[in-house]
Design a protein around this motif. Structure first.
Motif, PDB file in Angstrom:
ATOM      1  N   THR A 101       0.786  -1.322   0.007  1.00 24.10           N
ATOM      2  CA  THR A 101       0.073   0.009  -0.164  1.00 24.10           C
ATOM      3  C   THR A 101       0.851   1.288   0.106  1.00 24.10           C
ATOM      4  OG1 THR A 101      -1.773  -1.089   1.279  1.00 24.10           O
ATOM      5  CG2 THR A 101      -1.752   1.352   1.122  1.00 24.10           C
ATOM      6  N   GLY A 102       0.647   2.168  -1.038  1.00 22.47           N
ATOM      7  CA  GLY A 102       1.278   3.367  -1.132  1.00 22.47           C
ATOM      8  C   GLY A 102       2.689   3.418  -1.590  1.00 22.47           C
ATOM      9  N   PHE A 103       2.916   2.310  -2.446  1.00 25.03           N
ATOM     10  CA  PHE A 103       4.101   1.909  -3.241  1.00 25.03           C
ATOM     11  C   PHE A 103       4.586   3.323  -3.984  1.00 25.03           C
ATOM     12  CE2 PHE A 103       6.893   0.650  -6.812  1.00 25.03           C
ATOM     13  CZ  PHE A 103       7.973  -0.204  -6.151  1.00 25.03           C
ATOM     14  N   GLY A 104       5.783   3.796  -3.933  1.00 21.81           N
ATOM     15  CA  GLY A 104       6.360   4.727  -4.743  1.00 21.81           C
ATOM     16  C   GLY A 104       7.662   4.666  -5.179  1.00 21.81           C
ATOM     17  N   HIS A 105       8.381   4.952  -6.088  1.00 16.78           N
ATOM     18  CA  HIS A 105       9.778   4.771  -6.333  1.00 16.78           C
ATOM     19  C   HIS A 105      10.205   5.707  -7.414  1.00 16.78           C
ATOM     20  CE1 HIS A 105      14.033   3.010  -6.610  1.00 16.78           C
ATOM     21  NE2 HIS A 105      13.812   2.625  -5.260  1.00 16.78           N
ATOM     22  N   ALA A 106      11.454   6.214  -7.529  1.00 16.92           N
ATOM     23  CA  ALA A 106      11.665   7.341  -8.556  1.00 16.92           C
ATOM     24  C   ALA A 106      12.239   6.083  -9.886  1.00 16.92           C
ATOM     25  CB  ALA A 106      13.226   7.897  -8.249  1.00 16.92           C
ATOM     26  N   GLY A 133      10.155   4.543 -15.086  1.00 22.12           N
ATOM     27  CA  GLY A 133       8.869   5.727 -14.962  1.00 22.12           C
ATOM     28  C   GLY A 133       8.692   5.707 -13.226  1.00 22.12           C
ATOM     29  N   ALA A 134       8.940   6.902 -12.842  1.00 24.57           N
ATOM     30  CA  ALA A 134       8.620   7.293 -11.364  1.00 24.57           C
ATOM     31  C   ALA A 134       7.359   6.775 -11.138  1.00 24.57           C
ATOM     32  CB  ALA A 134       9.079   8.570 -10.877  1.00 24.57           C
ATOM     33  N   GLY A 153       8.651  -3.363 -18.672  1.00 20.51           N
ATOM     34  CA  GLY A 153       9.392  -2.003 -19.106  1.00 20.51           C
ATOM     35  C   GLY A 153       8.553  -0.784 -18.661  1.00 20.51           C
ATOM     36  N   GLY A 154       7.114  -1.219 -18.911  1.00 19.76           N
ATOM     37  CA  GLY A 154       6.379   0.044 -18.961  1.00 19.76           C
ATOM     38  C   GLY A 154       5.738   0.601 -17.600  1.00 19.76           C
ATOM     39  N   PRO A 155       4.949   1.554 -17.424  1.00 23.94           N
ATOM     40  CA  PRO A 155       4.647   2.229 -16.047  1.00 23.94           C
ATOM     41  C   PRO A 155       3.823   1.232 -15.188  1.00 23.94           C
ATOM     42  CG  PRO A 155       3.332   3.021 -17.890  1.00 23.94           C
ATOM     43  CD  PRO A 155       4.307   2.481 -18.265  1.00 23.94           C
ATOM     44  N   LEU A 156       4.195   1.282 -14.038  1.00 25.15           N
ATOM     45  CA  LEU A 156       3.281   0.568 -13.160  1.00 25.15           C
ATOM     46  C   LEU A 156       1.842   1.445 -12.737  1.00 25.15           C
ATOM     47  CD1 LEU A 156       5.940  -0.444 -10.348  1.00 25.15           C
ATOM     48  CD2 LEU A 156       5.270  -1.812 -12.601  1.00 25.15           C
ATOM     49  N   SER A 157       0.953   0.670 -12.328  1.00 25.67           N
ATOM     50  CA  SER A 157      -0.244   1.226 -12.160  1.00 25.67           C
ATOM     51  C   SER A 157      -0.976   0.537 -10.828  1.00 25.67           C
ATOM     52  CB  SER A 157      -1.296   1.454 -13.180  1.00 25.67           C
ATOM     53  OG  SER A 157      -1.708   0.258 -13.711  1.00 25.67           O
TER      54      SER A 157
END
Length: 812
Positions: A101-106, A133-134, A153-157
């Protein structure tokens, strides 16, 4: 004992049923010992273990750690590991789902996540996925039953994904994490004891970007437990049944369905959306076998877009009654699932274009369109109006959009309106009223107004004109309308569709007023009027009424046009103010009780003592002897009133007026010779438009009689440049040197024959008087001699003949 017959090596196996009563605890193991014998040969004893009881669902429990996990730019996260303690569960693990929950990374590709169970089983939830992709604030749920893994390789969602490990062989976690190998599915935990410590190891495998799991992580553990001695209860669990949200942008939501016990036969459950315009469901049915009955199956609901601004709409995923050969499950009806589809449409009204439209006073039009941005729940009506009806009109005056045609643009036409003013290009607007609708999302919405410019078609020298075709008096600066007796109507029209009527019942003046003139040194005006049997009153059979008055300031009469009625005969006169306060007047000219065109050209003297002011009056295109040599250099025209004024006691009747026009002919900045003639509907010779000189104050009366001006009368025939001209005659023909060449012109009343200039000049001096020539007349005689005695004699003879043909004697 059971005999299996002859058993051939490598052949099909043989089976025999055994029946026995087991004793022991539910979930325990009972051992069956078999004594095998092949004929007389004893093969010994064989023991097999059998579990007691059937496998049933133990339930699903959620465990969470809300503490954030901080991911450095390189190396192990803190804490390392993050732990969740599980206790109180019975049975073994049937299914595990994990959520970050609340995952984020540059740079998400650097992040590796390892999940380790209480028994040491381990697997990679996430490894080298998402590229560079950040991201931030994502909710990532990992489930073996999800449709797909996170992209490499694509953006996470946010969403539910299969475990996503793209480089498991290269992911070595530092101690105290267990070493490789690592599994890549959550099924490694199935059948194990769920109780104990579950550990999440997170690391960044490359420098250059940091991150966090801001909301911590959680586990959803489903267990199975033995059910003994009694028939397992049939049932189905649908979770969740409320709170699901889809979007018109295609956003999805999921729920799961699982059987509460293993059935004796397959169980099929149909699924459907209650509103396919809001959401769809996949798959359309679920089938549970005895083998997978206790494993939840995921259902995906997808929002559907529409064009309605309908806000959030609730709908339902309907679960049909189960179909099965197991009588315990057949007909069982699982819970339906409530879903809300959020709207991506907004109520709005598009007007295009809203500026740049151009109409013309010649009736040129322009168009714009109006369309709704979404389909309303009820009809939407928008009113349309012009901000200035003297410049433009709009058609239609309202638009109504229904749900069926709301998205189809409707065209609006703006048409220019002519006015009598030299006003250049005038800006006005088409005002769009707030929408009226029973749909609350559209009610009161105010569309953009439309800016329009109406280009002028008036000549630059025009002061003012009005043919009353607007149907009212709004074009005039002011009016005096006592008792509503000054009216514009079709019945009053003398030209076009509308005219002005003035119904006189007392001495109150009735007029329209034009304040446009601005200290005019020269003023030329024309209007139509009809006496219509009007009685000026006053008694004695000799009364007058003022038809038009041009004022200096607001009260000093500069120019006046007067209508007189004497013994039933109407006549018209023009008057001019002199500097000393006196007045100079033209002759009264008889007119019939019928419509007439009145035109005047007034000019003030050029300077003090110049005495070169003038006033010329035309009636039906025929000139009345002009007033010249006026001492009026201090006068001017500032205001004009049209209508009956200076009324006498006993005045009564209705006068009609129409087609008024005025021009500042002779303004210094625009020489008179550069200006068009005001009488555009007449085809008169150029010299007929010039004010005629006055000679010795004389004018031609009936049968050649001489009277002193200005009280001289003339018959109601054409009077041009001081020459009496009888009703029109046909030219006797061309050819012959003794024929007088004639110019022809026809006025509004049917036309008059105009004699050529030499003959008119001779008649001007000779035809209206008797006796020998005066000294000042000798140059004219010389001119006539140069022109030719025969030509003059023939011309004078023609005048005499024409006069006698009409019962008139010219006195030649």
């Amino acid at each position: 004992p059971q005999s299996y017959g002859v058993l051939t090596p490598g052949a099909a196996a043989e089976s025999r049923p055994f029946t026995f009563t087991a004793s022991g605890s539910c979930g325990g193991t009972v051992s069956a010992t078999l004594h095998l014998q092949d004929g007389p040969e004893d093969l010994g004893m064989v023991t097999f273990g059998f579990p007691l009881g059937a496998v049933g669902a133990g339930g699903t429990t959620l465990f969470a750690s809300a503490a954030a996990v901080d991911i450095p730019s390189s190396g192990a996260a803190a804490p390392y590991p993050s732990s969740i303690s599980v206790s109180g569960l019975t049975g073994t693990v049937a299914k595990v789902k994990a959520t970050l929950t609340g995952f984020g990374h540059a740079f998400p590709d650097d992040v590796d996540v390892l999940l380790v169970g209480p028994g040491g089983q381990r697997m990679l939830l996430l490894s080298d996925a998402g590229g560079g992709g950040a991201v931030s604030g994502l909710a990532l749920t990992f489930d073996d039953a999800a449709a797909s893994a996170l992209p490499d390789g694509g953006p996470l969602s946010s969403g539910t994904w299969k475990p996503s490990a793209y480089e498991p062989a290269s992911d070595a976690f530092p101690s105290p994490a267990p070493g490789e190998p690592y599994g890549t599915t959550l099924s490694v935990f199935e059948g194990t004891n769920p109780n104990g410590t579950w550990s999440l190891y997170v690391r960044d495998d490359f420098s250059g970007g940091a991150g966090t799991i801001a909301g911590g992580w959680s586990l959803s553990i489903t267990t199975s437990a033995p059910v003994c001695c009694t028939a397992p209860p049939a049932g189905m669990t649908v979770s969740p049944t409320t709170g699901l949200v889809t979007t018109e942008a295609g956003g999805t939501a999921t729920f799961t369905v699982v059987l509460n016990s293993a059935p004796a036969a397959d169980v099929t459950i149909g699924l459907a959306s209650s509103n396919l315009a809001e959401g769809t469901v996949a798959p359309a049915s679920l089938t549970f076998t005895p083998a997978n009955a206790l494993l939840p199956q995921t259902v995906t609901v997808t929002g559907v877009d529409d064009s309605l601004a309908d806000g959030p709409v609730a709908y339902t995923v309907t679960t049909a009654p189960a179909v099965s050969d197991d009588p315990h499950y057949a007909g069982l009806d699982p819970s339906d699932v409530s879903v809300t589809n959020t709207d991506d449409d907004t109520a709005g009204i598009t007007v295009s274009p809203t500026s740049g439209l151009v109409t013309t006073e010649a009736g040129g039009s322009a168009n714009f369109t109006v369309v709704l941005k979404s389909i309303p729940a009820a009809d939407v009506t928008i009113g349309l109006a012009s901000s200035d009806l003297t410049e433009g009109t709009v058609t239609p005056t309202s638009l109504t959009f229904t749900p069926a045609d709301a998205l189809s643009p409707k065209m609006v036409t703006v048409t220019g309106v002519d006015d009598p003013i030299v006003d250049g290009s005038v800006a006005y607007s088409i005002v769009t009223a707030p929408a009226v609708s029973a749909d609350p999302t559209y009610a009161g919405l105010d569309p953009a107004d439309v800016s329009v410019t109406n280009t002028d078609d008036e000549p630059a020298d025009l002061i003012f004109k009005d043919g009353f075709e607007s149907g009212g008096l709004l074009r005039w600066s002011a009016s005096q309308n006592v008792g509503g007796r000054l009216a514009v109507s079709r019945a009053a029209a003398l030209d076009g569709s509308f005219g002005l009527s003035a119904q006189v019942t007392d001495t109150s003046a009735l007029y329209v007023q034009d304040d446009t003139p601005s200290a005019e040194p020269r003023y030329r005006a024309r209007f139509l009027f009809d006496p219509n049997g009007f009685n000026p009153g006053g008694g004695g059979g000799n009364s007058t009424v003022r038809l038009l008055v041009a004022f200096q300031g607001t009260s000093t009469r500069t120019v006046t046009v007067v209508l007189r009625r004497r013994q039933g005969q109407f006549s018209v006169q023009a008057q001019a103010l002199l500097d000393g306060g006196g007045q100079s007047s033209t002759a009264f000219v008889n007119v019939t009780d019928a419509p007439h065109a009145i035109e005047l050209d007034w000019r003030r003297a050029s300077a003090a003592g110049a005495n070169d002011g003038s006033l010329q009056l035309w009636i039906d295109g025929a000139a009345v002897p002009a007033l010249g040599g006026l001492n009026n250099d201090t006068t001017r025209v500032d205001m004009v009133r049209l209508g009956p004024q200076n009324l006498q006691a006993g005045a009564s009747g209705t006068l009609f007026f129409d087609r008024f026009e005025s021009r500042p002919v002779g303004r210094p900045e625009q020489p008179a010779e550069m200006l068009p003639a005001i009488r555009t509907d007449l085809d008169l010779p150029a010299e007929a438009r010039e004010p005629a000189p006055v000679h010795a104050g004389l004018a031609c009366g009936p049968a050649g009689r001489v009277r002193e001006a200005p009280e001289v009368e003339a018959q109601a025939v054409g009077v041009h440049a001081g020459v009496l001209v009888g009703p029109a005659h046909r030219d006797p023909g061309r050819g012959g040197g003794d024929r007088v060449e004639a110019e022809r012109a026809r006025d509004d009343a049917g036309g008059h024959l105009l004699l050529d200039r030499p003959v008119r000049r001779a008649h001007r001096f000779l035809g209206c008087r008797r006796g020998p020539l005066k000294k000042e007349e000798l140059p004219l005689a010389h001119d006539l001699a140069l022109f030719g005695i025969v030509r003059v004699a023939a011309g004078l003879l023609r005048v005499l003949v024409l006069g006698r043909e009409n019962g008139r004697h010219g006195g030649v």
